[in-house]
Design an enzyme around this catalytic site. Sequence first.
Site, PDB file in Angstrom:
ATOM      1  N   ASN A 183     -22.958 -20.108  -5.159  1.00  0.00           N
ATOM      2  CA  ASN A 183     -24.318 -20.124  -5.282  1.00  0.00           C
ATOM      3  C   ASN A 183     -25.102 -19.756  -4.244  1.00  0.00           C
ATOM      4  O   ASN A 183     -26.004 -18.698  -4.165  1.00  0.00           O
ATOM      5  CB  ASN A 183     -24.793 -21.746  -5.463  1.00  0.00           C
ATOM      6  CG  ASN A 183     -24.422 -22.124  -6.839  1.00  0.00           C
ATOM      7  OD1 ASN A 183     -24.666 -21.559  -7.725  1.00  0.00           O
ATOM      8  ND2 ASN A 183     -23.629 -23.188  -6.550  1.00  0.00           N
ATOM      9  N   HIS A 195     -20.828 -20.841   4.288  1.00  0.00           N
ATOM     10  CA  HIS A 195     -19.416 -21.317   4.009  1.00  0.00           C
ATOM     11  C   HIS A 195     -18.978 -20.271   2.939  1.00  0.00           C
ATOM     12  O   HIS A 195     -18.044 -20.650   2.588  1.00  0.00           O
ATOM     13  CB  HIS A 195     -19.237 -22.824   3.767  1.00  0.00           C
ATOM     14  CG  HIS A 195     -20.071 -23.255   2.487  1.00  0.00           C
ATOM     15  ND1 HIS A 195     -21.181 -22.653   1.983  1.00  0.00           N
ATOM     16  CD2 HIS A 195     -19.730 -24.292   1.804  1.00  0.00           C
ATOM     17  CE1 HIS A 195     -21.724 -23.090   0.723  1.00  0.00           C
ATOM     18  NE2 HIS A 195     -20.899 -24.360   0.652  1.00  0.00           N
ATOM     19  N   ASP A 210     -18.101 -27.620 -17.248  1.00  0.00           N
ATOM     20  CA  ASP A 210     -17.469 -26.857 -15.971  1.00  0.00           C
ATOM     21  C   ASP A 210     -16.203 -26.912 -15.861  1.00  0.00           C
ATOM     22  O   ASP A 210     -15.719 -27.716 -16.503  1.00  0.00           O
ATOM     23  CB  ASP A 210     -18.141 -28.169 -15.054  1.00  0.00           C
ATOM     24  CG  ASP A 210     -18.027 -27.493 -13.413  1.00  0.00           C
ATOM     25  OD1 ASP A 210     -19.107 -26.553 -12.984  1.00  0.00           O
ATOM     26  OD2 ASP A 210     -16.858 -27.555 -12.922  1.00  0.00           O
ATOM     27  N   GLN A 244     -14.159 -20.717  -1.321  1.00  0.00           N
ATOM     28  CA  GLN A 244     -14.715 -19.952  -0.417  1.00  0.00           C
ATOM     29  C   GLN A 244     -13.991 -18.780   0.501  1.00  0.00           C
ATOM     30  O   GLN A 244     -14.735 -17.926   0.771  1.00  0.00           O
ATOM     31  CB  GLN A 244     -15.448 -20.973   0.932  1.00  0.00           C
ATOM     32  CG  GLN A 244     -16.311 -22.075   0.078  1.00  0.00           C
ATOM     33  CD  GLN A 244     -16.324 -23.333   0.810  1.00  0.00           C
ATOM     34  OE1 GLN A 244     -16.019 -23.595   1.856  1.00  0.00           O
ATOM     35  NE2 GLN A 244     -16.670 -24.475  -0.184  1.00  0.00           N
ATOM     36  N   HIS A 301     -22.536 -27.334  -8.701  1.00  0.00           N
ATOM     37  CA  HIS A 301     -22.064 -27.126 -10.066  1.00  0.00           C
ATOM     38  C   HIS A 301     -23.199 -27.470 -11.175  1.00  0.00           C
ATOM     39  O   HIS A 301     -23.582 -26.424 -12.157  1.00  0.00           O
ATOM     40  CB  HIS A 301     -21.096 -28.147 -10.513  1.00  0.00           C
ATOM     41  CG  HIS A 301     -19.878 -27.619  -9.582  1.00  0.00           C
ATOM     42  ND1 HIS A 301     -18.633 -27.278 -10.188  1.00  0.00           N
ATOM     43  CD2 HIS A 301     -19.482 -28.026  -8.433  1.00  0.00           C
ATOM     44  CE1 HIS A 301     -17.681 -27.092  -9.232  1.00  0.00           C
ATOM     45  NE2 HIS A 301     -18.189 -27.553  -7.993  1.00  0.00           N
ATOM     46  N   GLU A 312     -27.283 -16.245  -4.006  1.00  0.00           N
ATOM     47  CA  GLU A 312     -28.723 -16.209  -3.351  1.00  0.00           C
ATOM     48  C   GLU A 312     -28.633 -15.344  -2.348  1.00  0.00           C
ATOM     49  O   GLU A 312     -29.761 -14.734  -2.041  1.00  0.00           O
ATOM     50  CB  GLU A 312     -28.769 -17.887  -3.074  1.00  0.00           C
ATOM     51  CG  GLU A 312     -29.112 -18.463  -4.144  1.00  0.00           C
ATOM     52  CD  GLU A 312     -28.821 -20.101  -3.828  1.00  0.00           C
ATOM     53  OE1 GLU A 312     -28.501 -20.890  -4.952  1.00  0.00           O
ATOM     54  OE2 GLU A 312     -28.687 -20.449  -2.743  1.00  0.00           O
TER      55      GLU A 312
END
Length: 469
Positions: free
Chosen positions: A360, A356, A106, A381, A20, A364
């Site tokens: 991020n 998983h 957040d 996920q 985060h 990526e």
Amino acid sequence: MASSQDHVHILAYPFPSSGHIIPLLDLTKRLVSRGIYVTVLITPSNLPLLQPLLPSHAPFLQPLLLPDPHQKKLFPLVTATRHLHYPFLLSWVQSLPSPPLAIISDFFLGWTLHLARDLRLPRLVFSPSGAFALSFFYSLWRDLPVNPDPGSADSLISFPNIPNSPLYPWWQINHYYRQKKKGDPEWDFHCENMLDNIASWGVVFNTFSDLERVYLNHMKADLGHDRVWAVGPVLPPKYDDDEGSADRGGSSSVPCDEVMTWLDSRPACSVIYVCFGSRTVLTSRQMEVLTTALEVSGVQFILSVRGPDERHVGQDVGVIPEEFENRVRGRGLVIKGWSPQLAILGHGAVGSFLTHCGWNSVLEALIAGVVMVTWPMGADQYTNAKLIVDEMGAGLRAAEGITENIPEVAELSEVIKKSLLENITQRVRARELNEAALEAVEPEGSSHKELDALVKHFLELREAERCFD
Ligand code: AWU
């Protein structure tokens, strides 16, 4: 901070967890590059993530160091941040000659909406997950679907008000939602947190419109306003050691240049990189199936595994089998601890990524243009895997869950081998999304323009504030 009424000053408050903090710090770098002053609330244990950015971004980027909550699990941790930080922030902001014009925090820090209201400031949600995932969370905690067959964990729960009406087996729903009830402090916290996010002034997503347009439009319709900005991927577009990419999020357990040298000696698209984020540890069964499949598949791989921490005391945690590293020496590299993920994914020898599906990692992988092999295990996920595999066609499904859908070794081995084939459609799609992701953050790209629009909103807030002076 040497600030004046001419400056736009924002308070950025990341949730204290790598997955985060990393993207919110990436966002603050982009805000600072547009002349925005940003104070980042950080705790001592996470200061090493911010420190490297300070010299080159001063005086625009400033730390606000507040005490570390000692709790590690989500509910007590967020409750502790509220008790520890709320009173201080109230008096700190009120003491400033040039207070922040807005708070961006957040999505686990919904309570900052109340702080912002006390300070008569707008609160923007920062979502380190995508718009599909946040749409799911909002619908879950607002519409409160029930399990039609309470005795079955496999009942399918539908979310018809979200585009494509996604279906989830009950066991994939947030475990607090399933295992607790209204009136339980943890259940009430999660519900209130998401309702506070829904009630906030706006939301900033680390995503891009070519990837999630339908969900971004849904979010605007659902919230009833258009203060929804897709400004991602906020991560550095390429591995650049000047930006500290080698140590992004933490220092690598194996020197980055050693990992790069290992990859340099391998053909393009011949290596699968395996990593399950900053928090996930595998069970013994998962580790056994994974390492055996990597071994029997014969592929070249980098396996990054995390050891247990205080959150896993008493849990079944898988360890790398004895002699495994010796048996795969020469074609397998095991990194125990933190790996230089951005550098690895950006290397031409890497052709696929067993992940998983933490958001991020998804972004990526898209920026790197590699095929994802999905093994979602919780949080957002499952939703991220649906997006990548079922909707975008840029990934291969390997498994789901921690104990539920563990694949047979032969099955996982086949998926791993397939992910490294050159002529699979998923690679074509991964490369198309790679181009779209890179274009989005280029000048004239959708995310670049949306970030400019967000900054324009901040400037309008400053003008409005002046009108009240
Ligand atoms: P990522 O989002 O991939 O995974 P988590 O750390 O699990 O993130 C949310 O935060 C996710 O959407 C959730 O699913 C939740 C959590 N990294 C690295 O550089 N080396 C390592 O060895 C391990 C990780 C980096 C990686 C990425 C981040 C992990 C947003 O799971 O490059 O930037 O750490 O974030």
